[in-house]
Design a protein around this motif. Structure first.
Motif, PDB file in Angstrom:
ATOM      1  N   THR A  43       0.849  -1.186   0.000  1.00 41.27           N
ATOM      2  CA  THR A  43       0.000   0.000   0.000  1.00 41.27           C
ATOM      3  C   THR A  43       0.888   1.240   0.000  1.00 41.27           C
ATOM      4  O   THR A  43       2.117   1.132  -0.002  1.00 41.27           O
ATOM      5  CB  THR A  43      -0.899   0.038   1.246  1.00 41.27           C
ATOM      6  N   ASP A  65      -3.341   4.236  -3.609  1.00 37.85           N
ATOM      7  CA  ASP A  65      -3.848   2.890  -3.328  1.00 37.85           C
ATOM      8  C   ASP A  65      -4.946   2.590  -4.338  1.00 37.85           C
ATOM      9  O   ASP A  65      -5.988   3.259  -4.348  1.00 37.85           O
ATOM     10  CB  ASP A  65      -4.431   2.810  -1.913  1.00 37.85           C
ATOM     11  N   GLY A  70      -5.232  -1.145   0.661  1.00 44.20           N
ATOM     12  CA  GLY A  70      -4.986  -0.159   1.701  1.00 44.20           C
ATOM     13  C   GLY A  70      -6.244   0.541   2.159  1.00 44.20           C
ATOM     14  O   GLY A  70      -7.234  -0.083   2.539  1.00 44.20           O
ATOM     15  N   LYS A  71      -6.233   1.871   2.095  1.00 49.75           N
ATOM     16  CA  LYS A  71      -7.349   2.680   2.580  1.00 49.75           C
ATOM     17  C   LYS A  71      -8.384   2.975   1.500  1.00 49.75           C
ATOM     18  O   LYS A  71      -9.356   3.684   1.750  1.00 49.75           O
ATOM     19  CB  LYS A  71      -6.810   3.980   3.195  1.00 49.75           C
ATOM     20  N   SER A 192      -1.643   1.178   6.972  1.00 45.10           N
ATOM     21  CA  SER A 192      -2.483   0.082   6.482  1.00 45.10           C
ATOM     22  C   SER A 192      -1.710  -1.223   6.575  1.00 45.10           C
ATOM     23  O   SER A 192      -0.480  -1.254   6.462  1.00 45.10           O
ATOM     24  CB  SER A 192      -2.877   0.311   5.022  1.00 45.10           C
TER      25      SER A 192
END
Length: 289
Positions: A43, A65, A70-71, A192
């Protein structure tokens, strides 16, 4: 100035997917941002600050990402062409007319497809530790090494997997790997995790299509001659994840690009971390000239 360590995650919604990214650095010398695409399971919290911070002193950088990573929400796309579509959509939504693009490992697969499918979007392209899709001369990586990275499910397994696949196994090289791991894992807060089992499975499925000639029309091998921009290809001289020879094959097939090829000695997939100072300097020179 905001650095990799202090940059706050930002979010933008495109086609119902909320994409997360970091955007930081200085646009004083160059107003075209450099977008980074990360490796398998990684990430934007898994970059090396020693690579990023020297680059961000002279240009803005954007760490993205992709969906399912990840987020960012959504799911991991099944082809790298679709990964590339996401990159283009995010860049357009941010109102950026043109980018420089850095793709590492699996991120390099996606970066090739961005440059091929959206040729006016990318000014200069950097392909690190990566290779083309299936074709003559392209070799498979060590399946045990990739399998270990895929199966790692806790900090200890992840550390062991990445150090043994990114770095040579000699004590000195493993010490360098330890230093990279420590600075990478402590650079940012609220990090993350690596991509989970479902996303990892989807990423592997995308790799399997990329490395299968039956899906050649989705890949880059037969199209690399279409790229007509400056390209920097770089790798370590002993990459077991994406064999070093694949970088050479890719370089040779970039027949209409202003292509440069650089190998770092006695190092594998983690060359960009082991030689972070030298490589960041090379990147700045390549983008500025």
């Amino acid at each position: 100035m905001v650095s990799y360590a202090t940059a706050e995650p930002q979010f933008i919604e495109v086609n119902g997917i909320c994409f997360a990214y970091l955007r930081f650095g200085s646009a004083a010398k160059n107003t075209i941002p450099l977008v980074f695409l990360q490796h398998f399971r990684g990430t934007f919290d898994h970059w090396d600050p020693q690579l990023l911070d020297p680059i961000s002193t002279s240009r803005e950088v954007i760490l993205l990402d992709n969906s399912g990573v990840g987020k960012s929400n959504g799911t991991v796309p099944g082809t790298y062409a679709k990964w590339a579509d996401n990159v283009r959509l995010v860049v357009k939504a941010l109102g950026i007319p043109q980018i420089d693009l850095f793709g590492f490992s699996m991120g390099g697969f996606a970066a090739q497809m961005v440059a091929l499918n959206y040729p006016t979007l990318v000014r200069k392209l950097i392909l690190a530790g990566t290779g083309p899709s299936a074709g003559e001369g392209v070799e498979s990586g060590d399946p045990a090494a990739t399998g270990r990275l895929a199966a790692a499910s806790n900090d200890e397994e992840e550390r062991g997997g990445f150090l043994e696949t990114f770095y040579s196994l000699t004590p000195g090289k493993q010490t360098l790997g330890d230093k990279w791991w420590n600075r990478m894992t402590t650079a940012r807060s609220n990090r993350s995790d690596y991509v989970g089992s479902e996303g990892t499975k989807a990423q592997i499925e995308a790799v399997l299509r990329w490395t299968n000639r039956e899906y050649a029309s989705e890949g880059s091998y037969d199209r690399l001659h279409e790229i007509k921009i400056p390209v920097l290809v770089a790798n370590g001289d002993n990459d077991i994840i994406i064999p070093t020879v694949n970088s050479w094959v890719m370089f040779k097939r970039l027949s209409n690009a202003d292509a440069h090829f650089h190998l770092y000695p006695d190092v594998g997939h983690g060359f960009l971390n082991e030689y972070a100072g030298q490589f960041s300097s090379l990147i700045n020179q390549f983008l500025d000239n």
